[in-house]
Design an enzyme around this catalytic site. Structure first.
Site, PDB file in Angstrom:
ATOM      1  N   HIS A 198       8.608 106.665  -2.540  1.00 27.30           N
ATOM      2  CA  HIS A 198       9.015 105.361  -2.015  1.00 27.30           C
ATOM      3  C   HIS A 198       7.940 104.301  -2.214  1.00 27.30           C
ATOM      4  O   HIS A 198       7.990 103.245  -1.583  1.00 27.30           O
ATOM      5  CB  HIS A 198       9.337 105.477  -0.514  1.00 27.30           C
ATOM      6  CG  HIS A 198      10.576 106.262  -0.274  1.00 27.30           C
ATOM      7  ND1 HIS A 198      10.942 106.711   0.970  1.00 27.30           N
ATOM      8  CD2 HIS A 198      11.538 106.698  -1.115  1.00 27.30           C
ATOM      9  CE1 HIS A 198      12.066 107.383   0.879  1.00 27.30           C
ATOM     10  NE2 HIS A 198      12.441 107.391  -0.384  1.00 27.30           N
ATOM     11  N   GLN A 212       7.768 110.712   1.148  1.00 24.12           N
ATOM     12  CA  GLN A 212       8.601 109.513   1.319  1.00 24.12           C
ATOM     13  C   GLN A 212       7.760 108.415   1.984  1.00 24.12           C
ATOM     14  O   GLN A 212       8.187 107.282   2.077  1.00 24.12           O
ATOM     15  CB  GLN A 212       9.807 109.814   2.207  1.00 24.12           C
ATOM     16  CG  GLN A 212      10.741 110.857   1.657  1.00 24.12           C
ATOM     17  CD  GLN A 212      11.807 111.224   2.678  1.00 24.12           C
ATOM     18  OE1 GLN A 212      12.898 110.651   2.710  1.00 24.12           O
ATOM     19  NE2 GLN A 212      11.480 112.189   3.545  1.00 24.12           N
ATOM     20  N   ASN A 213       6.592 108.786   2.461  1.00 26.65           N
ATOM     21  CA  ASN A 213       5.756 107.837   3.198  1.00 26.65           C
ATOM     22  C   ASN A 213       5.056 106.880   2.237  1.00 26.65           C
ATOM     23  O   ASN A 213       4.729 107.247   1.107  1.00 26.65           O
ATOM     24  CB  ASN A 213       4.709 108.583   4.040  1.00 26.65           C
ATOM     25  CG  ASN A 213       5.369 109.477   5.081  1.00 26.65           C
ATOM     26  OD1 ASN A 213       6.542 109.275   5.424  1.00 26.65           O
ATOM     27  ND2 ASN A 213       4.649 110.482   5.536  1.00 26.65           N
TER      28      ASN A 213
HETATM   29  P1  NAD Z   1      20.184 105.361   1.218  1.00 24.22           P
HETATM   30  O1  NAD Z   1      21.403 104.554   0.921  1.00 24.22           O
HETATM   31  O2  NAD Z   1      20.150 106.787   0.755  1.00 24.22           O
HETATM   32  O3  NAD Z   1      19.901 105.288   2.751  1.00 24.22           O
HETATM   33  C1  NAD Z   1      20.911 105.760   3.525  1.00 24.22           C
HETATM   34  C2  NAD Z   1      20.258 105.984   4.842  1.00 24.22           C
HETATM   35  O4  NAD Z   1      19.395 104.886   5.091  1.00 24.22           O
HETATM   36  C3  NAD Z   1      21.291 106.026   5.936  1.00 24.22           C
HETATM   37  O5  NAD Z   1      21.642 107.371   6.184  1.00 24.22           O
HETATM   38  C4  NAD Z   1      20.537 105.370   7.055  1.00 24.22           C
HETATM   39  O6  NAD Z   1      19.743 106.323   7.666  1.00 24.22           O
HETATM   40  C5  NAD Z   1      19.618 104.387   6.342  1.00 24.22           C
HETATM   41  N1  NAD Z   1      20.266 103.076   6.238  1.00 24.22           N
HETATM   42  C6  NAD Z   1      20.751 102.471   5.130  1.00 24.22           C
HETATM   43  N2  NAD Z   1      21.221 101.262   5.442  1.00 24.22           N
HETATM   44  C7  NAD Z   1      21.009 101.117   6.770  1.00 24.22           C
HETATM   45  C8  NAD Z   1      21.283 100.089   7.701  1.00 24.22           C
HETATM   46  N3  NAD Z   1      21.862  98.957   7.320  1.00 24.22           N
HETATM   47  N4  NAD Z   1      20.955 100.279   8.993  1.00 24.22           N
HETATM   48  C9  NAD Z   1      20.357 101.433   9.371  1.00 24.22           C
HETATM   49  N5  NAD Z   1      20.095 102.445   8.555  1.00 24.22           N
HETATM   50  C10 NAD Z   1      20.405 102.266   7.272  1.00 24.22           C
HETATM   51  O7  NAD Z   1      18.906 104.636   0.704  1.00 24.22           O
HETATM   52  P2  NAD Z   1      18.952 103.847  -0.627  1.00 24.22           P
HETATM   53  O8  NAD Z   1      19.708 102.588  -0.455  1.00 24.22           O
HETATM   54  O9  NAD Z   1      19.399 104.809  -1.705  1.00 24.22           O
HETATM   55  O10 NAD Z   1      17.425 103.500  -0.776  1.00 24.22           O
HETATM   56  C11 NAD Z   1      16.777 104.086  -1.892  1.00 24.22           C
HETATM   57  C12 NAD Z   1      15.536 104.674  -1.361  1.00 24.22           C
HETATM   58  O11 NAD Z   1      14.694 103.644  -0.818  1.00 24.22           O
HETATM   59  C13 NAD Z   1      15.804 105.667  -0.251  1.00 24.22           C
HETATM   60  O12 NAD Z   1      15.182 106.896  -0.596  1.00 24.22           O
HETATM   61  C14 NAD Z   1      15.121 105.046   0.922  1.00 24.22           C
HETATM   62  O13 NAD Z   1      14.495 106.048   1.725  1.00 24.22           O
HETATM   63  C15 NAD Z   1      14.045 104.186   0.294  1.00 24.22           C
HETATM   64  N6  NAD Z   1      13.591 103.196   1.277  1.00 24.22           N
HETATM   65  C16 NAD Z   1      12.258 103.042   1.536  1.00 24.22           C
HETATM   66  C17 NAD Z   1      11.855 102.161   2.535  1.00 24.22           C
HETATM   67  C18 NAD Z   1      10.415 102.013   2.901  1.00 24.22           C
HETATM   68  O14 NAD Z   1      10.049 101.172   3.722  1.00 24.22           O
HETATM   69  N7  NAD Z   1       9.587 102.875   2.319  1.00 24.22           N
HETATM   70  C19 NAD Z   1      12.783 101.403   3.219  1.00 24.22           C
HETATM   71  C20 NAD Z   1      14.117 101.581   2.909  1.00 24.22           C
HETATM   72  C21 NAD Z   1      14.519 102.478   1.927  1.00 24.22           C
HETATM   73  N1  APR Z   2       5.596 116.331  13.982  1.00 30.26           N
HETATM   74  C1  APR Z   2       6.595 116.726  13.148  1.00 30.26           C
HETATM   75  N2  APR Z   2       7.735 116.019  12.969  1.00 30.26           N
HETATM   76  C2  APR Z   2       7.865 114.858  13.653  1.00 30.26           C
HETATM   77  C3  APR Z   2       6.869 114.384  14.539  1.00 30.26           C
HETATM   78  C4  APR Z   2       5.693 115.178  14.686  1.00 30.26           C
HETATM   79  N3  APR Z   2       4.692 114.826  15.497  1.00 30.26           N
HETATM   80  N4  APR Z   2       7.313 113.223  15.090  1.00 30.26           N
HETATM   81  C5  APR Z   2       8.529 112.971  14.551  1.00 30.26           C
HETATM   82  N5  APR Z   2       8.881 113.970  13.718  1.00 30.26           N
HETATM   83  C6  APR Z   2      10.111 114.110  12.942  1.00 30.26           C
HETATM   84  C7  APR Z   2      11.339 113.636  13.670  1.00 30.26           C
HETATM   85  O1  APR Z   2      11.929 114.736  14.379  1.00 30.26           O
HETATM   86  C8  APR Z   2      12.246 113.181  12.521  1.00 30.26           C
HETATM   87  O2  APR Z   2      13.032 114.273  12.071  1.00 30.26           O
HETATM   88  O3  APR Z   2       9.968 113.277  11.814  1.00 30.26           O
HETATM   89  C9  APR Z   2      11.250 112.807  11.412  1.00 30.26           C
HETATM   90  C10 APR Z   2      11.168 111.307  11.181  1.00 30.26           C
HETATM   91  O4  APR Z   2      12.406 110.913  10.624  1.00 30.26           O
HETATM   92  P1  APR Z   2      12.570 109.389  10.168  1.00 30.26           P
HETATM   93  O5  APR Z   2      12.061 108.495  11.209  1.00 30.26           O
HETATM   94  O6  APR Z   2      13.993 109.253   9.688  1.00 30.26           O
HETATM   95  O7  APR Z   2      11.584 109.252   8.922  1.00 30.26           O
HETATM   96  P2  APR Z   2      11.859 109.769   7.447  1.00 30.26           P
HETATM   97  O8  APR Z   2      12.686 111.021   7.462  1.00 30.26           O
HETATM   98  O9  APR Z   2      10.538 109.826   6.774  1.00 30.26           O
HETATM   99  O10 APR Z   2      12.730 108.572   6.799  1.00 30.26           O
HETATM  100  C11 APR Z   2      13.094 108.737   5.411  1.00 30.26           C
HETATM  101  O11 APR Z   2      14.045 106.521   5.294  1.00 30.26           O
HETATM  102  O12 APR Z   2      13.886 104.337   5.964  1.00 30.26           O
HETATM  103  C12 APR Z   2      13.663 105.191   4.935  1.00 30.26           C
HETATM  104  O13 APR Z   2      12.126 105.006   3.229  1.00 30.26           O
HETATM  105  C13 APR Z   2      12.215 105.226   4.597  1.00 30.26           C
HETATM  106  O14 APR Z   2      10.857 107.043   3.870  1.00 30.26           O
HETATM  107  C14 APR Z   2      11.786 106.653   4.882  1.00 30.26           C
HETATM  108  C15 APR Z   2      13.077 107.403   4.739  1.00 30.26           C
END
Ligand code: NAD
Ligand code: APR
Length: 248
Positions: A119, A101-102
């Site tokens: 992503h 996802q990174n």
């Molecule tokens: P989504 O609707 O599945 O995301 C829902 C989650 O995103 C929520 O549980 C919450 O954790 C977070 N979220 C959504 N809106 C938020 C808000 N207004 N404030 C705080 N948290 C919020 O995601 P999506 O709309 O289906 O997006 C599609 C994909 O794009 C997802 O997989 C998402 O991870 C990705 N994405 C990537 C990035 C990036 O910087 N790489 C940023 C945003 C989304």
């Molecule tokens: N080692 C292992 N796990 C870690 C560490 C570490 N050193 N530090 C943090 N974590 C874990 C946290 O416990 C948390 O569960 O990594 C996770 C980070 O979660 P998020 O900040 O939500 O990041 P992520 O799960 O990648 O977000 C998913 O959301 O905003 C969107 O597109 C964006 O790819 C992102 C997606």
């Protein structure tokens, strides 16, 4: 390679097929911020402003500035022992799929061969007008014209925003359907579709393992869990796997 099925019986399988999903936690110890941990990116920025198409339409300069800052951090960061261990596993075993996802390039810089960026990628640019992709260079900005269609003011990072479809989903679901082991590393399990991958894998009989710093929103869905910092837990898990231990 014998992989115990969910009934606990050994069934011979020609090859282990491992799908690994990583999230921001795998890059945390390289100094790149996570999203939902304490002090994470979503506590510093309003997600709606910098990670949605609407935010880009409202203020593209703000969005480009947000990702330029993340790109600079990424360029200054180094891959860590978790990235290196996963690359080592890919080199040692066929059938290892790395989905992330990174949007950073630390898996690649850590030696990973094939990385499925669902992503998108911070180091890639996308033309919002024609969809052309090209490598982000230097301090590109809205003044730069798209090399394919010539439009100006349409450059954006090739990153999937909330509300947009993640990339490579067909490929990823095909790998999950054939997986014998699904491992989730460093993700909070807060965002779909990634948060649902464990269900897909478990439904067809794969073993499931979560490696994370602390329990996540999806922890209850995993058969097994290893808690701790990724730079310690991931190399130890890869060593055990390559020494012939079971996957999960
Ligand atoms: P989504 O609707 O599945 O995301 C829902 C989650 O995103 C929520 O549980 C919450 O954790 C977070 N979220 C959504 N809106 C938020 C808000 N207004 N404030 C705080 N948290 C919020 O995601 P999506 O709309 O289906 O997006 C599609 C994909 O794009 C997802 O997989 C998402 O991870 C990705 N994405 C990537 C990035 C990036 O910087 N790489 C940023 C945003 C989304
Ligand atoms: N080692 C292992 N796990 C870690 C560490 C570490 N050193 N530090 C943090 N974590 C874990 C946290 O416990 C948390 O569960 O990594 C996770 C980070 O979660 P998020 O900040 O939500 O990041 P992520 O799960 O990648 O977000 C998913 O959301 O905003 C969107 O597109 C964006 O790819 C992102 C997606």
């Amino acid at each position: 390679q014998f992989v115990p099925d969910r009934g606990g019986n050994d069934r011979e399988t020609t090859m282990e097929r491992i799908v690994i999903l990583t999230g921001a936690g795998v890059s945390a110890e390289s100094g790149l911020g996570t999203f939902r941990d304490k002090g994470g990116l979503w506590s510093q920025y309003d997600l709606e402003d910098v990670a949605t198409p609407q935010g880009y339409a409202r203020d593209p300069e703000l969005v480009l500035g947000f990702y330029n800052a993340r790109r600079q951090n990424c360029r200054a960061a180094e891959p860590n022992a978790a990235h290196a261990a996963l690359a080592r596993l890919q080199r040692a075993r066929a059938g290892v799929t790395l989905v992330t996802q990174n949007i950073d390039d630390l898996h690649e810089r850590g030696g990973a061969s094939e990385v499925l960026h669902m992503h998108g990628e911070l180091m890639q640019a996308l033309c919002a007008a024609c969809g052309h992709r090209w490598g982000w260079s230097g301090d590109m900005g809205l003044g730069d014209a798209c090399p394919a269609c010539g439009a100006a003011g349409t450059v954006r990072p090739d990153v999937v925003w909330f509300g947009e479809m993640p990339y490579l989903m067909d490929e990823i679901f095909a790998r999950l359907a054939a997986a014998t082991l699904f491992v989730s590393i460093g993700t909070s399990g807060a965002v779909y579709p990634a948060a649902g991958f464990v269900d897909e894998a478990a439904a067809q009989g794969a073993e499931t393992l979560e490696i994370n710093l602390e329990p996540s929103e999806g922890s209850r869905l995993f058969e097994r869990q290893i808690l701790g910092p990724a730079t310690e837990t991931v190399p130890a898990w890869v060593d055990a796997l390559l020494a012939g231990g079971g996957g999960a």
